[in-house]
Design an enzyme around this catalytic site. Structure first.
Site, short mmCIF file in Angstrom:
data_model
loop_
_atom_site.label_atom_id
_atom_site.label_comp_id
_atom_site.label_asym_id
_atom_site.label_seq_id
_atom_site.Cartn_x
_atom_site.Cartn_y
_atom_site.Cartn_z
N GLU A 46 -0.37 -10.78 5.91
CA GLU A 46 -1.35 -11.79 6.32
C GLU A 46 -2.06 -12.38 5.10
O GLU A 46 -2.78 -13.38 5.23
CB GLU A 46 -2.34 -11.22 7.34
CG GLU A 46 -3.16 -10.02 6.88
CD GLU A 46 -2.45 -8.67 7.06
OE1 GLU A 46 -1.25 -8.57 6.74
OE2 GLU A 46 -3.12 -7.72 7.49
N PHE A 102 2.16 -7.80 0.54
CA PHE A 102 1.68 -9.05 -0.06
C PHE A 102 2.32 -9.36 -1.42
O PHE A 102 2.33 -10.49 -1.85
CB PHE A 102 0.15 -9.01 -0.23
CG PHE A 102 -0.32 -8.19 -1.41
CD1 PHE A 102 -0.32 -8.73 -2.70
CD2 PHE A 102 -0.74 -6.87 -1.26
CE1 PHE A 102 -0.74 -7.98 -3.80
CE2 PHE A 102 -1.15 -6.11 -2.34
CZ PHE A 102 -1.15 -6.67 -3.62
N LYS A 138 7.29 -10.02 10.23
CA LYS A 138 5.82 -10.01 10.22
C LYS A 138 5.42 -9.92 8.74
O LYS A 138 5.39 -8.86 8.15
CB LYS A 138 5.30 -8.79 10.99
CG LYS A 138 3.91 -8.89 11.58
CD LYS A 138 2.75 -8.93 10.64
CE LYS A 138 2.45 -7.78 9.78
NZ LYS A 138 1.50 -8.17 8.68
N GLU A 194 -1.69 5.63 -6.53
CA GLU A 194 -1.21 4.30 -6.93
C GLU A 194 -2.41 3.36 -7.06
O GLU A 194 -3.18 3.22 -6.11
CB GLU A 194 -0.25 3.77 -5.86
CG GLU A 194 0.36 2.43 -6.22
CD GLU A 194 1.27 1.88 -5.12
OE1 GLU A 194 0.93 2.00 -3.93
OE2 GLU A 194 2.31 1.30 -5.48
N CYS A 252 5.85 -2.90 -7.02
CA CYS A 252 6.21 -1.50 -6.70
C CYS A 252 7.03 -0.91 -7.82
O CYS A 252 7.19 0.31 -7.89
CB CYS A 252 7.00 -1.46 -5.41
SG CYS A 252 8.49 -2.42 -5.53
N SER A 292 2.59 0.20 1.62
CA SER A 292 2.02 1.40 1.03
C SER A 292 2.53 2.66 1.76
O SER A 292 2.95 2.58 2.92
CB SER A 292 0.50 1.32 1.11
OG SER A 292 0.11 1.18 2.47
#
Ligand code: NAD
Length: 497
Positions: free
Chosen positions: A176, A149, A173, A382, A281, A226
């Protein structure tokens, strides 16, 4: 309510699934759309469409493919404001930051425009007497990308422009949580002249991801997200004989040496820890204060964190926007609670921030911990939010060991004026991307992006020269023309002796 559909074969596609997932504006907490969650059948149909488009696209001369990319680049530039606003409206990051991330994606398109040069191959005349040999790179076939995301434009653009430039077709993909930017990019790519079926988007969740993993028509998968999911993708794609690169999570350290320019280090850390609300990240979520600089560093950070301007991404004065969802906000706040229980010293507490007029938005202020220890969860895991942990190290070696012993190895920085220390650090750090007096060392498009250790499963980094290697197969051809001479069967390895 707006429904965000899939984009398959050059047009919107409703698919067979009725499952929907809400998409929010994090600045207001308002549900702005629902995204379709695709089915196995939707993915399999898309793979067929992408497979059909492959024959012609992989045969299209690289120069013509590049011309479509040049046009795509122009269209992204023309629609920069609209694309940026889409990112802000679904992710929440501030406008200029969103624009910067789009530019970083655009730079991959610019790099991919040079594909004819990159696919030129290598030729040797006379590897043996009258024998020539050449190596070339051919597309893999249908490739897929699964993205997180936090960079709804940039991370997909690390993948699909490179894959498509190399002659593959692609199924994306997207996350969402913020899928709209990808759809708009697909429309623009079509407008640029990309044939239908070359770039497709299937929205969805685990069901589509698992369908990608098991679909036999898909040759390669690029994943960013992740670490647990990256590992799952890596293992299962390998099991299904797919080429795979799976980039995972991070805990990026910033080593602050006593001789550094403290203002530079503090300003660098502020942007790197709290920019994009820490949802990067390459965010620096750990500062390692070496020697006697710790107290001065924390004092200087404290003032700045307390004065951080938090607000909606479209407000020009905002330095930090909201977090992506209510669940994620609760998770990040939960980590702050854990840090207190573990005994770390909470210097700035941003948990209770409320914004007038935006009470339902997913905001929190910056948090700063001091005296964090290496066995604490807030250090090991994280957090992916605006929480910076300061650890103290006696000397350079202790700081380097912290960096190298951590399970993640995405990015790291050191602030120092000492060239020997900077050089030694960059050489010894077991980390994929290193900055020396640079807080977020994100490589440009013509280098490649990727971490080490549990931040990347697979062999190749993303975009740049590594992108070309990932999205192509090497073939070496050795050839001789009949020269009229009689040849006898040869039963030994041919050599030049
Ligand atoms: P995530 O792992 O939850 O999701 C990533 C993708 O995987 C999404 O498309 C999601 O739909 C899918 N997914 C989620 N759960 C799944 C499951 N159980 N099975 C199959 N697919 C699943 O990650 P996120 O929260 O969207 O993004 C944040 C994470 O991404 C952070 O850990 C961050 O460090 C990482 N990230 C890494 C890089 C990098 O370059 N290393 C870059 C950006 C983000």
């Amino acid at each position: 309510m707006k429904i965000i559909e899939h984009f398959i074969g050059g047009k919107e596609y409703s698919g067979s699934s009725k499952r929907l997932s809400p998409v929010y504006n994090p600045a207001t907490g308002e549900e702005t759309a629902k995204v379709k969650l695709g089915s196995i059948e939707d993915l399999n149909r898309t793979a067929e469409v992408a497979q059909k488009a492959l024959a012609s696209w992989s045969n299209t001369p690289p120069l013509q493919r590049a011309r479509v990319l040049f046009k795509f680049k122009e269209l992204i530039e023309k629609n920069e404001d609209e694309l940026t606003k889409i990112i802000v409206s679904e992710h929440g990051k501030v406008y200029e930051d969103a624009k910067g991330s789009l530019t970083r994606g655009l730079e991959v398109v610019e790099y991919a425009c040079g594909i004819p040069q990159m696919l030129k191959g290598e030729f040797t005349e006379n590897v043996g007497k009258n024998v020539d040999s050449w190596s070339l790179r051919q597309p893999l076939g249908v490739c897929a990308g699964i993205t997180p995301f936090n960079f709804p434009a940039m991370v997909p653009m690390w993948m699909f422009p490179m894959a498509i430039a190399c002659g593959n077709t692609f199924i994306l993909k997207p996350s969402e949580k913020d899928p709209s930017c990808s759809i708009r990019l697909a429309e623009l790519f079509k407008e640029a002249g990309l044939p239908d079926g070359v770039f497709n988007i299937v929205n969805g969740d685990k069901e589509v991801v698992d369908a990608i993993i098991s679909n036999k028509k898909i040759s390669a998968v690029s994943f960013v997200g992740s670490t647990p999911i990256a590992k799952y993708i890596y293992e299962n794609c390998a099991k299904n004989e797919k080429r795979v690169q799976a980039l995972g999570g991070a805990k990026n350290h910033c080593v602050v040496m006593p001789d550094c320019d403290l203002d530079q280090a503090v300003n660098g850390l502020m942007g790197a820890a709290y920019g994009s609300a820490g949802e990067r990240c390459m965010a620096q979520s750990v500062a390692v204060a070496v020697g006697n600089i710790g107290d001065k560093l924390v004092k200087s950070l404290k003032t700045k964190v307390e004065n951080l301007k938090v607000g909606p991404g479209m407000d020009k004065n905002s330095e930090m926007g909201p977090l992506v969802t209510k669940e994620h906000l609760e998770k990040v706040k939960g980590y702050v609670d854990i840090g207190i229980q573990e005994g770390a010293e909470l210097i700035v507490d941003g948990r209770d921030l409320k914004l007038q007029g935006y009470e339902k938005g997913y905001y929190m202020g910056g948090c700063l911990f001091d005296k964090v220890e290496k066995d604490m969860r807030i250090y090991k895991e994280e957090i992916f939010g605006p929480v910076l942990s300061v650890l103290r190290a006696k000397n350079f070696e202790e700081a380097l060991n912290l960096v190298n012993d951590h399970e993640f190895g995405n990015g790291v920085s050191i602030f120092t004026r000492d060239g020997d220390v900077g050089r030694s650090f960059s050489s010894k750090a077991k980390i994929g991307m290193v900055g020396i007096n640079i807080p977020i060392p994100v490589p440009m498009a013509f280098h490649s992006f990727g971490g080490w250790k549990r931040s990347l499963f697979g062999d190749q980094h993303m975009h740049g020269p590594e992108g070309v290697r990932f999205y192509t197969k090497l073939k070496t051809i050795t050839s001789r023309w009949p020269d009229g001479l009689k040849s006898d069967p040869e039963f030994v390895m041919p050599t030049m002796k």
